[in-house]
Design an enzyme around this catalytic site. Sequence first.
Site, PDB file in Angstrom:
ATOM      1  N   CYS A 215      19.701  24.801 -83.913  1.00 40.67           N
ATOM      2  CA  CYS A 215      20.909  24.923 -83.454  1.00 40.67           C
ATOM      3  C   CYS A 215      21.131  24.615 -81.888  1.00 40.67           C
ATOM      4  CB  CYS A 215      21.825  26.158 -83.936  1.00 40.67           C
ATOM      5  SG  CYS A 215      21.195  26.447 -85.832  1.00 40.67           S
TER       6      CYS A 215
ATOM      7  N   ARG B  84      17.470  51.110 -86.745  1.00 47.97           N
ATOM      8  CA  ARG B  84      17.128  49.884 -87.315  1.00 47.97           C
ATOM      9  C   ARG B  84      16.116  48.933 -86.232  1.00 47.97           C
ATOM     10  NH1 ARG B  84      22.435  50.551 -85.810  1.00 47.97           N
ATOM     11  NH2 ARG B  84      23.714  48.693 -85.487  1.00 47.97           N
TER      12      ARG B  84
ATOM     13  N   ASP C 218      26.865  33.406 -77.611  1.00 46.60           N
ATOM     14  CA  ASP C 218      26.183  33.824 -76.536  1.00 46.60           C
ATOM     15  C   ASP C 218      25.961  33.021 -75.267  1.00 46.60           C
ATOM     16  OD1 ASP C 218      25.395  36.290 -77.818  1.00 46.60           O
ATOM     17  OD2 ASP C 218      24.236  35.274 -79.169  1.00 46.60           O
TER      18      ASP C 218
HETATM   19  C1  LIG Z   1      22.070  42.312 -83.889  1.00 41.83           C
HETATM   20  C2  LIG Z   1      21.028  43.005 -83.942  1.00 41.83           C
HETATM   21  C3  LIG Z   1      20.800  44.279 -84.739  1.00 41.83           C
HETATM   22  C4  LIG Z   1      21.874  44.279 -85.904  1.00 41.83           C
HETATM   23  O1  LIG Z   1      22.816  44.878 -85.765  1.00 41.83           O
HETATM   24  P1  LIG Z   1      23.950  45.171 -87.062  1.00 41.83           P
HETATM   25  O2  LIG Z   1      25.201  45.404 -86.188  1.00 41.83           O
HETATM   26  O3  LIG Z   1      23.337  46.402 -87.647  1.00 41.83           O
HETATM   27  O4  LIG Z   1      24.185  43.825 -87.659  1.00 41.83           O
HETATM   28  C5  LIG Z   1      19.794  45.074 -84.714  1.00 41.83           C
HETATM   29  N1  LIG Z   1      18.733  44.839 -83.618  1.00 41.83           N
HETATM   30  C6  LIG Z   1      18.856  44.097 -82.680  1.00 41.83           C
HETATM   31  C7  LIG Z   1      18.045  44.016 -81.556  1.00 41.83           C
HETATM   32  C8  LIG Z   1      19.989  43.073 -82.953  1.00 41.83           C
HETATM   33  O5  LIG Z   1      20.164  42.271 -82.009  1.00 41.83           O
HETATM   34  S1  SF4 Z   2      20.465  30.020 -84.345  1.00 44.88           S
HETATM   35 FE1  SF4 Z   2      18.424  29.859 -83.427  1.00 44.88          FE
HETATM   36  S2  SF4 Z   2      17.133  31.000 -84.681  1.00 44.88           S
HETATM   37 FE2  SF4 Z   2      18.933  30.719 -85.742  1.00 44.88          FE
HETATM   38  S3  SF4 Z   2      18.635  28.957 -87.316  1.00 44.88           S
HETATM   39 FE3  SF4 Z   2      19.469  28.147 -85.376  1.00 44.88          FE
HETATM   40  S4  SF4 Z   2      17.948  27.573 -84.156  1.00 44.88           S
HETATM   41 FE4  SF4 Z   2      16.945  29.002 -85.589  1.00 44.88          FE
END
Ligand SMILES: *Cc1c(COP(=O)(O)O)cnc(C)c1O
Ligand code: SF4
Length: 357
Positions: free
Chosen positions: A109, A96, A275
């Site tokens: 946010c 992905r 994070d």
């Molecule tokens: C979080 C993320 C995804 C998606 O991860 P899933 O576990 O499939 O939801 C894909 N690529 C990146 C770079 C991500 O940070």
């Molecule tokens: S977390 Fe960051 S990217 Fe997501 S809606 Fe809020 S401000 Fe936008």
Amino acid sequence: MSFSPPGKTLTEPEDLIAAGFSAPEQADVLAKVAARYSVAVPAGVAALIERRDDTLGRQFLPDPRELTILPHERADPIGDDAHQAVKGLIHRYPDRALLKLTSVCPVYCRFCFRRERVGAATEGLLDAPALDSAFAYLAAHREIWELIVTGGDPLAVSPRRLAELSARLNKLDHVKILRFHSRVPALAPERVTQELIAALRASGKTVYVALHANHPRELTAQARAAIARLVDSGIVMVSQTVLLRGVNDNVETLAVLMRAFVENRVKPYYLHHADLAPGTSHLRLPLEEGRELVRTLLGRLSGLCQPVFVVDIPGGHGKAPAGPDYWRREGEGWRVEDWRGKSHCYADPAGPKSPAS
Ligand SMILES: *Cc1c(COP(=O)(O)O)cnc(C)c1O
Ligand code: SF4
């Protein structure tokens, strides 16, 4: 369908002070915060904030503590840069890829993990050459089964642009799933029009929308109606929530939120440990506390309401489940803890291994 008119978006500390959301004596320090990290509180979101220091409002109202940056906080907390294949396209996991279609959001946010990259002062939509490169990369990488469209907030992009994206994606047979991550269905539900839905579905792919919502009051009647329009159209919805100090850091709030997702046909997907974004420590819980909250949800709530608690490992190493452990080795078997905290033996004698394939 009738929607509340958009109204004015609050972007300056003076606007927030005039609205009664921020203290007048904080005008100078909030101006410093706002100069560093974008502020936007649309009228629809302002209407959900009940008072100064409101639990929902803490997600969006700038705070002087954002100027306190801890040594372990980083501008790129989840390591997007390490896996950027071409501009705007992150390919971290084999199957992905993630496209950052835009760098703007209807609402900003305070805990945003991309806070150094999103905002009013950014370029906005990914430009045409970058989008061409991203599609060339996707076409050349047939192992990419899913495209995740994020930002910024991709559902803040015009339906016309989204339809163009869908049409291009339609030509890539190997991409089976198209997933959008967005706050729009909850916080800007008036944008979820039939035109937008048609644009999302125009790819012919299986479409998922991952709704980002952190507080039960985000799921207003209008938000629920927007979700229903998406789901009724055949789009599958999952949720993601960030665990935040003073917003949703208790079992009662999380329980109401997770149940509200399920009641509205949104399957809880991830609960994120916040994070290590700069200036966000006042909103982050210690990992231990998050694990305890998640442990308490187990058993109290239907399995449908259980999200996976995850941490994004700094440096671009991906997400790791962070939930509590229920199992430990004991002699020939295991000791397992049930949802009430009582411990039990589980026999698991060594048997023949399945033959290697
Ligand atoms: C979080 C993320 C995804 C998606 O991860 P899933 O576990 O499939 O939801 C894909 N690529 C990146 C770079 C991500 O940070
Ligand atoms: S977390 Fe960051 S990217 Fe997501 S809606 Fe809020 S401000 Fe936008």
